[in-house]
Design a protein around this motif. Structure first.
Motif, mmCIF file in Angstrom:
data_model
loop_
_atom_site.group_PDB
_atom_site.id
_atom_site.type_symbol
_atom_site.label_atom_id
_atom_site.label_comp_id
_atom_site.label_asym_id
_atom_site.label_seq_id
_atom_site.Cartn_x
_atom_site.Cartn_y
_atom_site.Cartn_z
ATOM 1 N N GLY A 243 -8.480 4.881 18.161
ATOM 2 C CA GLY A 243 -9.371 4.307 19.181
ATOM 3 C C GLY A 243 -8.779 3.044 19.786
ATOM 4 O O GLY A 243 -8.742 2.884 21.005
ATOM 5 N N VAL A 244 -8.265 2.167 18.924
ATOM 6 C CA VAL A 244 -7.661 0.913 19.414
ATOM 7 C C VAL A 244 -6.440 1.238 20.274
ATOM 8 O O VAL A 244 -6.233 0.637 21.338
ATOM 9 N N VAL B 4 -7.546 2.396 23.684
ATOM 10 C CA VAL B 4 -8.028 1.256 24.473
ATOM 11 C C VAL B 4 -6.852 0.457 25.042
ATOM 12 O O VAL B 4 -6.847 0.076 26.213
ATOM 13 N N ARG C 112 -10.191 4.800 13.749
ATOM 14 C CA ARG C 112 -10.317 3.452 14.305
ATOM 15 C C ARG C 112 -8.999 3.022 14.966
ATOM 16 O O ARG C 112 -8.996 2.475 16.062
ATOM 17 N N ARG D 61 -9.029 6.618 6.097
ATOM 18 C CA ARG D 61 -10.339 6.125 6.549
ATOM 19 C C ARG D 61 -10.252 5.410 7.881
ATOM 20 O O ARG D 61 -11.159 5.465 8.690
ATOM 21 N N ARG D 62 -9.171 4.729 8.110
ATOM 22 C CA ARG D 62 -9.056 3.930 9.335
ATOM 23 C C ARG D 62 -8.295 4.639 10.446
ATOM 24 O O ARG D 62 -8.001 4.034 11.470
ATOM 25 N N HIS E 231 -2.294 6.058 0.861
ATOM 26 C CA HIS E 231 -3.484 5.293 0.488
ATOM 27 C C HIS E 231 -4.700 5.753 1.301
ATOM 28 O O HIS E 231 -4.610 6.030 2.495
ATOM 29 N N ASP E 232 -5.810 5.788 0.598
ATOM 30 C CA ASP E 232 -7.085 6.227 1.168
ATOM 31 C C ASP E 232 -7.464 5.429 2.427
ATOM 32 O O ASP E 232 -8.050 5.946 3.364
ATOM 33 N N LEU E 233 -7.077 4.156 2.428
ATOM 34 C CA LEU E 233 -7.401 3.268 3.550
ATOM 35 C C LEU E 233 -6.830 3.790 4.868
ATOM 36 O O LEU E 233 -7.461 3.700 5.916
ATOM 37 N N LEU F 45 0.848 -1.202 0.000
ATOM 38 C CA LEU F 45 0.000 0.000 0.000
ATOM 39 C C LEU F 45 0.872 1.235 0.000
ATOM 40 O O LEU F 45 1.873 1.288 0.719
ATOM 41 N N SER F 46 0.492 2.239 -0.788
ATOM 42 C CA SER F 46 1.263 3.489 -0.786
ATOM 43 C C SER F 46 0.992 4.222 0.517
ATOM 44 O O SER F 46 -0.031 4.004 1.158
#
Lengths: 54, 313
Positions: free
Chosen positions: A19-20, A23, A16, A12-13, A7-9, A3-4
């Motif tokens: 948050g992890v 926790v 998340r 988006r994450r 990357h959009d991912l 993945l570059s």
């Protein structure tokens, strides 16, 4: 190909993953705090050993 | 592996689950009730608890409650998808898969029980494990789709937290903790039946055997009245035990008078009257039921505080 970096991912994450992370840090704090409280309260003390005198 | 092939394995951007979607699996609104009643149970207990241990105990009870909520959403995803009230939950909304919800629910169940046992005692941990089992297996998997008394028996699951809080402090079960259990247990049916009266289409569509569907709406109104009378007797009587006192009795008498009045109103009405004002009395009764429980446990908390400071001594 991996993945570059942009990357959009990743975007988006992001929330998340944060948050992890929070926790996990919270879990460490709780385990550490519980250990401190239990030890200072004497909950983990081993029973006194008796010595045999001759 | 290319970027394109990776993208086929993940959800589209609009369906990508955020942290809040996973948090929503834990039913945060139900969790507030669990946290509050467990907190009251823990503080009303005669044994003092270290503040950090108390904080951890409440946290683990809340996580256990949340875990059972996630397992409930995993099992009930089909029902949630057809009910208006629940179709925005993470699984029917396509944000989280059933497998993810199951994994989170199971992991948090084990975590919460083991950590509660380590932080406090194994009686409290056992009660929490039983609560999760009762809510997921007895209520969600069995009773909910089988009997119109689902709410009555299933209500026990929501009634355990004050008992767990009490057990976390004392290491046991007593009359007072059972009374706190009974208060929530008897409160649950009128609370949910009032909801079922004005959310009727939801339960009809989902094919859940709610009392409104199986025995009719007249029978539901009768049931609400009977349970409210029984609840009033129990709630006021609890005021004369060690968890009660003048503040609790005064609060309980006022709230039970209001609750009984609401139940009587619902009982006197028929469907035409309710349709006319869009179930105003039923909606008011439902809202009052929320205040009812919080005020009762709030009064127990005040009594415990007054007792600790020796006000009534």
């Amino acid at each position: 190909m991996s993945l570059s970096k942009q990357h959009d991912l990743h975007e988006r994450r992001f929330g998340r993953n944060v948050g992890v992370g929070v926790v996990l840090v919270g879990l460490i704090a709780i385990v550490f705090g519980l250990t401190v409280v239990k030890v200072t309260n004497g909950d983990f003390e081993t029973p006194a050993t008796t010595t045999v005198s001759e | 592996m290319t970027d394109t092939s990776i993208n086929t394995t993940v959800r589209s951007a609009e369906n990508d689950a955020q942290f809040s979607d996973f948090f929503a699996l834990l039913k945060p609104r139900v969790m507030t009730l669990v946290v509050f009643t467990a907190f009251v149970g823990l503080l009303a207990a005669p044994t003092p608890v270290h503040p950090f241990i108390a904080f951890c105990a409440i946290l683990f009870i809340a996580i256990g409650g949340g875990a059972s909520g996630a397992l409930n959403m995993w099992w009930d995803a089909d029902i949630d998808a057809v009910m208006k009230r629940t179709q925005h939950r993470p699984i029917p909304a396509g944000k989280v898969t059933g497998e993810e919800a199951f994994a989170i629910g199971m992991a948090l169940s084990v975590f919460s029980v083991v950590f509660l046992g380590l932080a406090t005692n194994w009686v409290a941990a056992g009660l929490l494990a039983f609560t999760i089992f009762f809510y997921v297996v007895i209520y969600t998997m069995w009773l909910k789709r089988w009997t119109p008394q689902n709410i009555v028996i299933g209500g026990a699951a929501g009634a355990f937290p004050p008992m767990i809080g009490w057990a976390a402090a004392t290491g046991g079960v007593s009359v007072e903790s059972v009374l706190m259990f009974c208060l929530t247990f008897m409160w649950t049916p009128p609370h949910f039946w009032a909801l079922a009266l004005f959310m009727r289409k939801d339960y009809d569509n989902a094919d859940v055997p709610m009392l409104t569907v199986t025995h009719g709406r007249r029978a539901t109104r009768n049931h609400i009245l009977v349970y409210t009378v029984l609840l009033a007797i129990l709630a006021v009587a609890a005021g004369f035990t060690s968890i009660g006192g003048p503040v609790y009795i005064a609060t309980s008498v006022v709230l039970n008078a209001m609750f009984l009045r609401g139940a009587l109103q619902i009982w006197r009405r028929d469907e035409d009257m309710s349709e006319e004002d869009n179930f105003l009395a039923e909606r008011k009764f439902f809202k009052l039921s929320l205040l009812y429980l919080f005020a009762h446990f709030g009064a127990i908390l005040i009594e415990a505080g007054l007792d600790k400071f020796g006000v009534w001594a």
